[in-house]
Structure formats: structure tokens, C-alpha cells
Scaffold this motif. Structure first.
Motif, PDB file in Angstrom:
ATOM      1  N   VAL A   1     -19.920  13.059  45.103  1.00 50.41           N
ATOM      2  CA  VAL A   1     -20.172  12.069  44.052  1.00 50.41           C
ATOM      3  C   VAL A   1     -20.218  10.662  44.644  1.00 50.41           C
ATOM      4  CG1 VAL A   1     -19.174  11.027  41.965  1.00 50.41           C
ATOM      5  CG2 VAL A   1     -19.253  13.503  42.197  1.00 50.41           C
ATOM      6  N   ARG A   2     -19.333  10.380  45.578  1.00 51.39           N
ATOM      7  CA  ARG A   2     -19.320   9.072  46.241  1.00 51.39           C
ATOM      8  C   ARG A   2     -20.607   8.880  47.050  1.00 51.39           C
ATOM      9  NH1 ARG A   2     -14.645   9.650  47.902  1.00 51.39           N
ATOM     10  NH2 ARG A   2     -13.583   8.588  46.227  1.00 51.39           N
ATOM     11  N   GLN A   3     -21.034   9.924  47.766  1.00 55.76           N
ATOM     12  CA  GLN A   3     -22.278   9.847  48.544  1.00 55.76           C
ATOM     13  C   GLN A   3     -23.486   9.611  47.633  1.00 55.76           C
ATOM     14  OE1 GLN A   3     -22.211  13.621  50.710  1.00 55.76           O
ATOM     15  NE2 GLN A   3     -22.200  12.439  52.602  1.00 55.76           N
ATOM     16  N   LEU A   4     -23.432  10.132  46.423  1.00 56.39           N
ATOM     17  CA  LEU A   4     -24.550   9.983  45.487  1.00 56.39           C
ATOM     18  C   LEU A   4     -24.559   8.624  44.790  1.00 56.39           C
ATOM     19  CD1 LEU A   4     -24.574  13.588  43.983  1.00 56.39           C
ATOM     20  CD2 LEU A   4     -26.237  12.577  45.577  1.00 56.39           C
ATOM     21  N   GLY A   5     -23.553   7.785  45.074  1.00 50.96           N
ATOM     22  CA  GLY A   5     -23.619   6.413  44.613  1.00 50.96           C
ATOM     23  C   GLY A   5     -22.620   5.963  43.567  1.00 50.96           C
ATOM     24  N   ALA A   6     -21.648   6.780  43.226  1.00 54.30           N
ATOM     25  CA  ALA A   6     -20.651   6.345  42.243  1.00 54.30           C
ATOM     26  C   ALA A   6     -19.838   5.186  42.811  1.00 54.30           C
ATOM     27  CB  ALA A   6     -19.725   7.491  41.864  1.00 54.30           C
ATOM     28  N   GLY A   7     -19.595   4.191  41.974  1.00 54.91           N
ATOM     29  CA  GLY A   7     -18.792   3.055  42.391  1.00 54.91           C
ATOM     30  C   GLY A   7     -17.315   3.384  42.464  1.00 54.91           C
ATOM     31  N   ALA A   8     -16.890   4.350  41.681  1.00 57.01           N
ATOM     32  CA  ALA A   8     -15.510   4.830  41.688  1.00 57.01           C
ATOM     33  C   ALA A   8     -15.555   6.334  41.454  1.00 57.01           C
ATOM     34  CB  ALA A   8     -14.687   4.149  40.596  1.00 57.01           C
ATOM     35  N   VAL A   9     -14.585   7.034  42.021  1.00 54.57           N
ATOM     36  CA  VAL A   9     -14.507   8.479  41.866  1.00 54.57           C
ATOM     37  C   VAL A   9     -13.077   8.843  41.506  1.00 54.57           C
ATOM     38  CG1 VAL A   9     -14.769  10.715  43.011  1.00 54.57           C
ATOM     39  CG2 VAL A   9     -16.340   8.853  43.558  1.00 54.57           C
ATOM     40  N   VAL A  10     -12.934   9.698  40.513  1.00 54.14           N
ATOM     41  CA  VAL A  10     -11.615  10.192  40.125  1.00 54.14           C
ATOM     42  C   VAL A  10     -11.640  11.715  40.161  1.00 54.14           C
ATOM     43  CG1 VAL A  10     -11.086   8.184  38.690  1.00 54.14           C
ATOM     44  CG2 VAL A  10     -12.131  10.193  37.643  1.00 54.14           C
ATOM     45  N   ASP A  11     -10.499  12.293  40.481  1.00 55.44           N
ATOM     46  CA  ASP A  11     -10.348  13.744  40.487  1.00 55.44           C
ATOM     47  C   ASP A  11      -9.657  14.130  39.188  1.00 55.44           C
ATOM     48  OD1 ASP A  11      -9.548  16.417  40.831  1.00 55.44           O
ATOM     49  OD2 ASP A  11      -9.130  16.144  42.966  1.00 55.44           O
ATOM     50  N   TYR A  12     -10.406  14.810  38.308  1.00 56.75           N
ATOM     51  CA  TYR A  12      -9.838  15.116  36.993  1.00 56.75           C
ATOM     52  C   TYR A  12      -8.798  16.228  37.031  1.00 56.75           C
ATOM     53  CZ  TYR A  12     -13.616  18.620  36.712  1.00 56.75           C
ATOM     54  OH  TYR A  12     -14.493  19.640  36.954  1.00 56.75           O
ATOM     55  N   ALA A  13      -8.493  16.755  38.215  1.00 53.84           N
ATOM     56  CA  ALA A  13      -7.386  17.696  38.346  1.00 53.84           C
ATOM     57  C   ALA A  13      -6.061  16.945  38.510  1.00 53.84           C
ATOM     58  CB  ALA A  13      -7.611  18.632  39.530  1.00 53.84           C
ATOM     59  N   GLU A  14      -6.149  15.649  38.801  1.00 53.13           N
ATOM     60  CA  GLU A  14      -4.939  14.846  38.963  1.00 53.13           C
ATOM     61  C   GLU A  14      -4.474  14.341  37.600  1.00 53.13           C
ATOM     62  OE1 GLU A  14      -5.887  11.814  41.812  1.00 53.13           O
ATOM     63  OE2 GLU A  14      -6.210  13.279  43.408  1.00 53.13           O
ATOM     64  N   PRO A  15      -3.167  14.315  37.365  1.00 53.60           N
ATOM     65  CA  PRO A  15      -2.666  13.959  36.033  1.00 53.60           C
ATOM     66  C   PRO A  15      -2.983  12.533  35.576  1.00 53.60           C
ATOM     67  CG  PRO A  15      -0.847  14.268  37.593  1.00 53.60           C
ATOM     68  CD  PRO A  15      -2.109  14.652  38.295  1.00 53.60           C
ATOM     69  N   ASP A  16      -3.193  11.609  36.496  1.00 54.61           N
ATOM     70  CA  ASP A  16      -3.419  10.207  36.123  1.00 54.61           C
ATOM     71  C   ASP A  16      -4.891   9.817  36.141  1.00 54.61           C
ATOM     72  OD1 ASP A  16      -3.831  10.272  38.868  1.00 54.61           O
ATOM     73  OD2 ASP A  16      -2.818   8.367  39.218  1.00 54.61           O
ATOM     74  N   TRP A  17      -5.803  10.782  36.107  1.00 53.19           N
ATOM     75  CA  TRP A  17      -7.217  10.465  36.302  1.00 53.19           C
ATOM     76  C   TRP A  17      -7.760   9.525  35.244  1.00 53.19           C
ATOM     77  CZ3 TRP A  17     -11.479  11.699  33.276  1.00 53.19           C
ATOM     78  CH2 TRP A  17     -11.282  12.624  32.252  1.00 53.19           C
ATOM     79  N   THR A  18      -7.329   9.653  33.981  1.00 56.57           N
ATOM     80  CA  THR A  18      -7.865   8.756  32.953  1.00 56.57           C
ATOM     81  C   THR A  18      -7.343   7.335  33.145  1.00 56.57           C
ATOM     82  OG1 THR A  18      -6.140   9.452  31.395  1.00 56.57           O
ATOM     83  CG2 THR A  18      -8.290  10.536  31.221  1.00 56.57           C
ATOM     84  N   GLU A  19      -6.132   7.194  33.665  1.00 56.17           N
ATOM     85  CA  GLU A  19      -5.612   5.858  33.961  1.00 56.17           C
ATOM     86  C   GLU A  19      -6.463   5.197  35.045  1.00 56.17           C
ATOM     87  OE1 GLU A  19      -1.409   6.232  34.840  1.00 56.17           O
ATOM     88  OE2 GLU A  19      -1.209   7.628  33.147  1.00 56.17           O
ATOM     89  N   ARG A  20      -6.906   5.996  36.018  1.00 53.14           N
ATOM     90  CA  ARG A  20      -7.757   5.466  37.087  1.00 53.14           C
ATOM     91  C   ARG A  20      -9.133   5.075  36.539  1.00 53.14           C
ATOM     92  NH1 ARG A  20      -8.030   9.249  41.670  1.00 53.14           N
ATOM     93  NH2 ARG A  20      -9.034   7.490  42.672  1.00 53.14           N
ATOM     94  N   VAL A  21      -9.637   5.825  35.566  1.00 51.77           N
ATOM     95  CA  VAL A  21     -10.904   5.458  34.905  1.00 51.77           C
ATOM     96  C   VAL A  21     -10.730   4.127  34.190  1.00 51.77           C
ATOM     97  CG1 VAL A  21     -12.486   6.055  33.023  1.00 51.77           C
ATOM     98  CG2 VAL A  21     -11.792   7.811  34.672  1.00 51.77           C
ATOM     99  N   LEU A  22      -9.632   4.000  33.455  1.00 49.17           N
ATOM    100  CA  LEU A  22      -9.383   2.752  32.728  1.00 49.17           C
ATOM    101  C   LEU A  22      -9.217   1.580  33.694  1.00 49.17           C
ATOM    102  CD1 LEU A  22      -7.061   4.088  29.890  1.00 49.17           C
ATOM    103  CD2 LEU A  22      -9.458   3.368  29.701  1.00 49.17           C
ATOM    104  N   ASP A  23      -8.526   1.790  34.802  1.00 45.72           N
ATOM    105  CA  ASP A  23      -8.395   0.730  35.813  1.00 45.72           C
ATOM    106  C   ASP A  23      -9.762   0.295  36.330  1.00 45.72           C
ATOM    107  OD1 ASP A  23      -5.639   0.751  35.611  1.00 45.72           O
ATOM    108  OD2 ASP A  23      -5.327   1.946  37.446  1.00 45.72           O
ATOM    109  N   ALA A  24     -10.649   1.270  36.581  1.00 43.26           N
ATOM    110  CA  ALA A  24     -11.984   0.969  37.125  1.00 43.26           C
ATOM    111  C   ALA A  24     -12.867   0.225  36.136  1.00 43.26           C
ATOM    112  CB  ALA A  24     -12.669   2.265  37.569  1.00 43.26           C
ATOM    113  N   THR A  25     -12.510   0.285  34.850  1.00 47.15           N
ATOM    114  CA  THR A  25     -13.318  -0.385  33.816  1.00 47.15           C
ATOM    115  C   THR A  25     -12.601  -1.594  33.231  1.00 47.15           C
ATOM    116  OG1 THR A  25     -12.436   1.050  32.066  1.00 47.15           O
ATOM    117  CG2 THR A  25     -14.475   1.771  33.163  1.00 47.15           C
ATOM    118  N   GLY A  26     -11.600  -2.096  33.920  1.00 40.94           N
ATOM    119  CA  GLY A  26     -10.857  -3.244  33.400  1.00 40.94           C
ATOM    120  C   GLY A  26     -10.133  -2.903  32.108  1.00 40.94           C
TER     121      GLY A  26
END
Length: 155
Positions: free
Chosen positions: A14-39
Motif C-alpha cells: 500500500v505504501r509503494q502504491l502511494g498511500a501517504g499513511a498506512v495503518v494495520d487494521y489488525a492492530e487495536p489502535d488503528w482507528t486512532e492512527r487514522v484519526l491522527d493522520a487526518t488531524g
């Protein structure tokens, strides 16, 4: 663009394909990381192909006024969002019914996509190939979600 993938190899792709941020949704805090990436606003558009609790969490992270496209259930469960909840959060939920209008556009879209493929500006990710006699192994790889990109059977 934020890519959500399960496991390091899919995250790397996903990173190679151009995503500015990547989260692993198997990790318990993944939505917090999404929110961090979107301010802390959440993404404006979410494409949910996983379903179940992952899809539910993705919906909950969607920005107010955003859109959530629920179009898959690779987890084995669909994402269920009540209309009242979507309205309360001001999130437009688009379900699989969005595909009903596809037939009228398929020929035009296929022509456009093939033109992009011919120029090399669009390339599918083919992660693995199997001879036809190993079709069951190919199916297991897809079903177990260990396949990366597309899986092809070779004749």
C-alpha cells in the motif's frame, strides 16, 4: 490517502502504491492512527471491503459529512449501519446497491481502463500465480487473506 491493510507485506505494498499513511487494521489502535493522520477529523471517504468489526470501526472513524462505501465482506460479515446512526453522524452510507448502475457504463469504463493499462499508467498488482491444478491452493490463499494483490490461475 490513508491505506488500511492487514500485515506488514500488505502495508508495504500500500505504501509503494502511494498511500501517504498506512495503518494495520489488525492492530487495536488503528482507528486512532487514522484519526491522527487526518488531524482528528477522520477521512472524508471510506471504502470498506472488509466488513464486520473492521468495517464498523472504519465507519466510526469517518468524518462528519463524509461518505462510507460498504462494498465487501472479506471478514465473513457485512458492516451493518442503521440509517438513523448514519444520519446522526451526517455520514452518507453507500452500499452494494451502487453496483446496480454499473451495466450501463461497463463498456465505456472497460475501454477507458484498458487504454490506461495499454499505456502502462494502470498496472494490476499480481501477487501470486498458481497452475490450474492447484486452484484449491489459490482459493485457500484468497480465503485466508494471505494473498497479496490479485491471484491468477495459469492454464
Amino acid at each position: 490517502m490513508i491505506g488500511a491493510a492487514r500485515g506488514p507485506s500488505k502495508g508495504h505494498l500500500v505504501r509503494q502504491l502511494g498511500a501517504g499513511a498506512v495503518v494495520d487494521y489488525a492492530e487495536p489502535d488503528w482507528t486512532e492512527r487514522v484519526l491522527d493522520a487526518t488531524g482528528h477529523a477522520g477521512p472524508n471517504v471510506v471504502f470498506d471491503g472488509v466488513g464486520g468489526r473492521i468495517g464498523r470501526a472504519a465507519f466510526e472513524a469517518t468524518a462528519r459529512g463524509g461518505r462510507s462505501s460498504i462494498h465487501g465482506a472479506s471478514s465473513g460479515e457485512v458492516t451493518r449501519i442503521e440509517a438513523a446512526e448514519a444520519q446522526e453522524r451526517d455520514v452518507q452510507v453507500i452500499g452494494i446497491e451502487q453496483l446496480f448502475d454499473f451495466p450501463a457504463h461497463v463498456r465505456r469504463w472497460a475501454t477507458q481502463i484498458m487504454a490506461h493499462a495499454a499505456t502502462g499508467s494502470l498496472r494490476p498488482v499480481i501477487g501470486q500465480t498458481f497452475p490450474l491444478e492447484r486452484a484449491a491452493d489459490a482459493h485457500r490463499a484468497v480465503e485466508n487473506r494471505t494473498a497479496l494483490g490479485k491471484t491468477l490461475l495459469l492454464l
